[in-house]
Motif scaffolding. Structure first.
Motif, PDB file in Angstrom:
ATOM      1  N   HIS A  55      40.053  47.195  34.669  1.00 28.29           N
ATOM      2  CA  HIS A  55      39.856  48.639  34.641  1.00 28.29           C
ATOM      3  C   HIS A  55      38.403  48.999  34.364  1.00 28.29           C
ATOM      4  O   HIS A  55      37.856  49.948  34.945  1.00 28.29           O
ATOM      5  CB  HIS A  55      40.768  49.252  33.572  1.00 28.29           C
ATOM      6  N   LEU A  56      37.772  48.245  33.466  1.00 28.74           N
ATOM      7  CA  LEU A  56      36.389  48.545  33.094  1.00 28.74           C
ATOM      8  C   LEU A  56      35.383  48.019  34.104  1.00 28.74           C
ATOM      9  O   LEU A  56      34.180  48.219  33.929  1.00 28.74           O
ATOM     10  CB  LEU A  56      36.085  47.941  31.709  1.00 28.74           C
ATOM     11  N   ASP A  57      35.880  47.328  35.139  1.00 29.62           N
ATOM     12  CA  ASP A  57      34.997  46.808  36.179  1.00 29.62           C
ATOM     13  C   ASP A  57      33.904  45.942  35.565  1.00 29.62           C
ATOM     14  O   ASP A  57      32.696  46.210  35.679  1.00 29.62           O
ATOM     15  CB  ASP A  57      34.374  47.961  36.973  1.00 29.62           C
ATOM     16  N   ALA A  58      34.342  44.886  34.892  1.00 28.83           N
ATOM     17  CA  ALA A  58      33.416  44.008  34.177  1.00 28.83           C
ATOM     18  C   ALA A  58      32.513  43.259  35.152  1.00 28.83           C
ATOM     19  O   ALA A  58      32.723  43.243  36.366  1.00 28.83           O
ATOM     20  CB  ALA A  58      34.203  43.025  33.315  1.00 28.83           C
ATOM     21  N   GLU A  59      31.514  42.592  34.586  1.00 36.93           N
ATOM     22  CA  GLU A  59      30.585  41.817  35.396  1.00 36.93           C
ATOM     23  C   GLU A  59      31.313  40.654  36.068  1.00 36.93           C
ATOM     24  O   GLU A  59      32.363  40.211  35.619  1.00 36.93           O
ATOM     25  CB  GLU A  59      29.443  41.275  34.519  1.00 36.93           C
ATOM     26  N   LYS A  60      30.698  40.170  37.128  1.00 33.92           N
ATOM     27  CA  LYS A  60      31.318  39.109  37.918  1.00 33.92           C
ATOM     28  C   LYS A  60      31.599  37.877  37.074  1.00 33.92           C
ATOM     29  O   LYS A  60      32.604  37.187  37.262  1.00 33.92           O
ATOM     30  CB  LYS A  60      30.404  38.766  39.091  1.00 33.92           C
ATOM     31  N   MET A  89      46.919  37.646  38.697  1.00 36.42           N
ATOM     32  CA  MET A  89      45.957  37.198  39.695  1.00 36.42           C
ATOM     33  C   MET A  89      46.074  38.041  40.961  1.00 36.42           C
ATOM     34  O   MET A  89      45.065  38.313  41.634  1.00 36.42           O
ATOM     35  CB  MET A  89      46.175  35.710  40.000  1.00 36.42           C
ATOM     36  N   THR A  90      47.301  38.468  41.287  1.00 36.22           N
ATOM     37  CA  THR A  90      47.480  39.367  42.435  1.00 36.22           C
ATOM     38  C   THR A  90      46.776  40.687  42.202  1.00 36.22           C
ATOM     39  O   THR A  90      46.157  41.250  43.107  1.00 36.22           O
ATOM     40  CB  THR A  90      48.982  39.608  42.678  1.00 36.22           C
ATOM     41  N   ARG A  91      46.850  41.204  40.968  1.00 31.50           N
ATOM     42  CA  ARG A  91      46.155  42.453  40.648  1.00 31.50           C
ATOM     43  C   ARG A  91      44.643  42.303  40.783  1.00 31.50           C
ATOM     44  O   ARG A  91      43.950  43.254  41.160  1.00 31.50           O
ATOM     45  CB  ARG A  91      46.487  42.893  39.218  1.00 31.50           C
ATOM     46  N   MET A  92      44.142  41.118  40.490  1.00 34.09           N
ATOM     47  CA  MET A  92      42.694  40.913  40.537  1.00 34.09           C
ATOM     48  C   MET A  92      42.162  40.847  41.964  1.00 34.09           C
ATOM     49  O   MET A  92      40.951  40.854  42.176  1.00 34.09           O
ATOM     50  CB  MET A  92      42.313  39.644  39.775  1.00 34.09           C
ATOM     51  N   LEU A  93      43.048  40.776  42.943  1.00 32.95           N
ATOM     52  CA  LEU A  93      42.587  40.726  44.334  1.00 32.95           C
ATOM     53  C   LEU A  93      41.836  41.984  44.740  1.00 32.95           C
ATOM     54  O   LEU A  93      41.078  41.981  45.714  1.00 32.95           O
ATOM     55  CB  LEU A  93      43.778  40.532  45.280  1.00 32.95           C
ATOM     56  N   ILE A  94      42.052  43.093  43.999  1.00 39.21           N
ATOM     57  CA  ILE A  94      41.348  44.332  44.341  1.00 39.21           C
ATOM     58  C   ILE A  94      39.870  44.232  44.015  1.00 39.21           C
ATOM     59  O   ILE A  94      39.073  45.051  44.481  1.00 39.21           O
ATOM     60  CB  ILE A  94      41.970  45.533  43.607  1.00 39.21           C
ATOM     61  N   VAL A  95      39.489  43.242  43.225  1.00 35.74           N
ATOM     62  CA  VAL A  95      38.072  43.042  42.888  1.00 35.74           C
ATOM     63  C   VAL A  95      37.472  42.115  43.934  1.00 35.74           C
ATOM     64  O   VAL A  95      37.828  40.944  44.021  1.00 35.74           O
ATOM     65  CB  VAL A  95      37.919  42.444  41.474  1.00 35.74           C
ATOM     66  N   ALA A  96      36.576  42.643  44.724  1.00 31.37           N
ATOM     67  CA  ALA A  96      36.055  41.889  45.876  1.00 31.37           C
ATOM     68  C   ALA A  96      35.309  40.634  45.457  1.00 31.37           C
ATOM     69  O   ALA A  96      35.315  39.625  46.148  1.00 31.37           O
ATOM     70  CB  ALA A  96      35.146  42.791  46.710  1.00 31.37           C
ATOM     71  N   ASP A  97      34.642  40.665  44.302  1.00 30.57           N
ATOM     72  CA  ASP A  97      33.779  39.547  43.919  1.00 30.57           C
ATOM     73  C   ASP A  97      34.545  38.312  43.465  1.00 30.57           C
ATOM     74  O   ASP A  97      33.941  37.251  43.299  1.00 30.57           O
ATOM     75  CB  ASP A  97      32.826  39.993  42.791  1.00 30.57           C
ATOM     76  N   VAL A  98      35.838  38.421  43.197  1.00 31.63           N
ATOM     77  CA  VAL A  98      36.563  37.280  42.641  1.00 31.63           C
ATOM     78  C   VAL A  98      37.475  36.610  43.655  1.00 31.63           C
ATOM     79  O   VAL A  98      38.153  35.645  43.313  1.00 31.63           O
ATOM     80  CB  VAL A  98      37.398  37.720  41.410  1.00 31.63           C
ATOM     81  N   GLN A  99      37.500  37.099  44.878  1.00 27.29           N
ATOM     82  CA  GLN A  99      38.416  36.504  45.848  1.00 27.29           C
ATOM     83  C   GLN A  99      38.079  35.039  46.117  1.00 27.29           C
ATOM     84  O   GLN A  99      38.971  34.218  46.300  1.00 27.29           O
ATOM     85  CB  GLN A  99      38.398  37.314  47.139  1.00 27.29           C
TER      86      GLN A  99
END
Length: 760
Positions: A55-60, A89-99
């Protein structure tokens, strides 16, 4: 941490730094320990912290740390922790940098497909797929399809098809994937999937020879799914001429390969095969006389088919094929399809539309008492006489799904250990294998009332068990009727529940016949209304009273049926959901001074939407164990069963489209069976049945039934119980004697005209 997720992202750098220090401490300080309660508490905090990090859009760097931590959790043996790891981990897919970080755990995620609940692993693989790993993921899904639970095969196939379409490195690979999908899971493949591959093949000229060659290869196999026949026949009809120079690909050989499949397909596929024959004949110019005669014979055969689509195609193709070279222009190749958005993605969205709230509402509705039979001895308040019902009916209530004590205290468990099925009961075994299970049945009614299963002498709608709600419990004849039916109406209805054609009703003036065809959740009935007399039947009316779970459309019925004539009334049926309710035909006509009104049950019953599904032990046991108990798995002890030998009971189930799987249960007194139920809302659902009989008392048995839908489980259990308890056989049912026929006139043996008149 949950509350902070409801606020906007924090912008103040000092506050963010302080908060991230706390989150970092939580991420680094949480690990799996032996204390279960401590694990639950610490993991609740940990997964909430992960959600707050996203939610806080943390650093990569912190995001990658979260992915690495989740990678540890999806590798542990504890299924709950692995499930939560996959979900987050499925929820984290929305973060482009971690795919890219998530892709490193692809092998472990694929291993999670072997879990009892594979949905999270499937969703994660679906979300992380892109052009770089699509080939590997789709191939893994194809391999897993053979061993997947039946309830997951449709979703697996759909997602594999979407990934193949979105990320195909080349179109030939896409064609290969779709054909493999149809081969491995044909019954679970929607038509949209093969429609899409046909569209791609039609729109890409370079792909057509390859697709035609693959279609011939698959169609040449001995056992081919019907959807495979459809797609391969279409492709070969359009493009088999591109293979003409290859060995084994002459028009005559291609026709032979397709025609071999004709006897095994349904009426929905025959029109497509006829089109393929016409196309093959069109491409064979000048025509091969032998091939032409073979195809013309087939067209001629279907010129009088009852199915309008088949009949029209046969008539038109026969006429067109006689136009010589001009047919090349008439039956030219299909034009290219306009580019359109794929309907498969919409299909995937629809499959996920059934939310938890909707499931709860459905289950709550299922828990309400179900008036399967209506009490008949009540008088209306308006003083009118009650309708004439046959027999004494009582109320049958559905069991309370929340109260497992009464009906499900001894859940029967099938175990594959040592190759045997073990019975795990909460009570010690007794001499009688069913004595500790004989509890009260859920049949109630007025004081002193009993359910009557014998046929009544009153002509009309008999009290058969397939009549299951108020709309179906109706008198066959109005009180003013003086015309008596010929034959037993209940027996005729029961016979049509087992077969697809026959006489539904007959009296001295009219005969109502039925011919039906069923495919998955759809059906087509044709009512044949035959006037038996030399005077017309007038004021003819036919009204269909469908139950809520059936969508029915009937064509217009003529007001008059001419003398000695027969009219046909097609009726389309779509099954929306599982139910035992029965549609009613309200039919009336006038003959002379007789006004006849009859109400007849139509055989669009539950078993018409079943398809037998023989299963092996490898397929049965994992599926059976996945249903842990009510409401998906229900068990009941049934008394009052009509005594019958075990083979007779097996034949009865088979006649209702429920396949017996011999050898799965080592107890020779038990039956294990399975079937697939189709409806528009639920699609294909596998149902598993186990029946345990008592050799010392054939009038009682224990029945366990399981499926992925609670409504289906209950309805099918009640349906099977009704067949075992109360359906009369033809031999048992008294048939009223038909009216006395007029004396046959004495015809001189040498009078041909009189003989012909008598035959007519």
């Amino acid at each position: 941490m949950r509350a902070l997720q409801y606020f906007p992202t924090i912008e103040d750098p000092n506050t963010r730094r302080t908060l991230f220090e706390v989150l970092q401490w939580i991420l680094m300080g949480t690990d799996v320990v032996k204390n279960v309660n401590k694990n639950n508490a610490s993991h609740a905090v940990l997964f909430e912290a992960l959600a707050l990090v996203m939610h806080l859009d943390a650093e990569k760097e912190m995001m990658s740390q979260c992915v690495a931590l989740l990678g540890k959790f999806i590798a542990v043996r504890e299924p709950n922790i692995r499930y939560l790891g996959l979900e987050n981990m499925t929820r984290m897919l929305i973060v482009a940098d971690v795919q890219e970080s998530i892709k490193r755990h692809q092998a472990q995620i694929i291993t999670s497909l072997k879990d009892p609940d594979i949905r999270r692993a499937l969703d994660l693989l679906y979300g992380m797929c892109d052009i770089t790993n699509a080939k590997d993921i789709v191939e893994e899904l194809l391999q897993y399809l053979n061993s997947a639970d039946f309830t997951m095969r449709e979703e697996l196939s759909l997602k594999a098809a979407i990934l193949a379409e979105k990320f195909a490195p080349d179109l030939s690979w896409y064609v290969d994937v779709i054909l493999q999908l149809i081969e491995k899971a044909g019954d679970f493949i929607s038509d949209d999937i093969w429609f899409r591959v046909v569209q791609f093949v039609t729109n890409n000229d370079d792909l057509q020879p390859y697709a035609a060659a693959k279609a011939k290869e698959y169609l040449d196999k001995p056992a081919v799914d019907e959807k495979m026949v459809k797609v391969c026949a279409y492709i070969l009809g359009e493009y088999s001429h591109l293979l003409a120079r290859r060995p084994g690909c002459s028009p005559k050989e291609i026709f032979s390969i397709i025609h071999e499949k004709l006897p095994s397909v349904s009426t929905t596929t025959i029109p497509l095969l006829l089109s393929a024959y016409a196309k093959i004949l069109m491409h064979t110019q000048p025509p091969d006389q032998i091939l032409q005669n073979q195809i013309w014979t087939i067209f001629t055969k279907y010129e009088s088919c009852i199915d309008a689509e088949i009949q029209q195609r046969a008539v038109e193709y026969l006429a067109l094929s006689r136009k010589g070279a001009a047919v090349m222009d008439i039956l030219a190749e299909m034009p290219k399809f306009p580019e359109r958005q794929s309907s498969l993605i919409k299909k995937a969205e629809d499959a996920e539309a059934d939310t938890a709230e909707q499931s709860a509402l459905k289950l709550r509705a299922q828990q309400q008492p179900s008036n399967a039979l209506v009490v008949a001895d009540q008088h209306p308040s308006n003083g009118e006489p009650p309708p004439v019902f046959v027999g004494q009916l009582s109320v049958v209530k559905a069991p309370n799904m929340n109260n497992t004590e009464d009906h499900y205290s001894t859940e029967q468990v099938l175990s594959q250990e040592n190759g045997n099925l073990s019975q795990v009961d909460q009570q010690p075994p007794s001499a009688d294998p069913l004595s500790d299970l004989l509890g009260p049945l859920a049949i109630e009614g007025p004081p002193g009332a009993t359910v009557q299963y014998e046929n009544s002498a009153v002509s009309g709608l008999e009290s058969g068990p397939d009549v299951v709600d108020g709309s179906a419990i109706v008198p066959v004849e109005v009180g003013t009727n003086t015309i008596q039916p010929i034959g037993n109406i209940a027996v005729r209805f029961h016979a049509l529940c087992l077969k697809d054609s026959g006489v539904l009703y007959e009296d001295p003036y009219i005969q109502i016949g039925i011919k039906a065809e069923w495919r998955a959740h759809q059906g087509r009935l044709v009512l044949f209304l035959g006037n038996k007399n030399t005077s017309p039947l007038v004021s003819v009316q036919a009204l269909i009273l469908p139950p809520a779970h059936l969508k029915m459309e009937v064509s217009l019925v003529p007001d008059t049926i001419p003398p000695r004539a027969q009219v046909q009334c097609p009726l389309e049926v779509v099954n929306l959901r599982p139910s035992r309710d029965v549609a009613v035909l309200d039919f009336s006509y006038k003959f002379g001074t007789h006004m006849v009104n009859i109400k007849l049950r139509l055989p669009a019953v539950l078993n018409k939407f079943l398809q037998p599904l023989p299963v092996s032990a490898e397929e049965f046991f994992p599926q059976w164990r996945s249903f842990s108990g009510p409401p998906l798995k229900l068990q009941e002890v049934v008394r009052g069963v009509r005594p019958m030998a075990l083979p007779e009971m097996a034949n009865l189930l088979h006649s209702y489209r429920i396949a017996i799987s011999p050898g799965l249960d080592p107890n020779p007194n038990n039956l294990v069976a399975s079937t697939t139920f189709y409806s528009e809302n639920t699609r294909a659902i596998v149902c598993l049945v186990r029946i345990e009989t008592d050799p010392a008392d054939r009038t009682q048995l224990r029945m366990t039934l399981a499926s992925g839908d609670p409504t289906l489980t209950f309805e099918l259990k009640e349906f099977i119980k009704e067949q075992l308890v109360s359906i009369p056989t033809v031999a048992q049912a008294p048939t009223p004697a038909p009216p006395a026929a007029p004396p046959t006139p004495q015809i001189p043996p040498n009078d041909p005209a009189a003989l012909l008149a008598d035959l007519l």
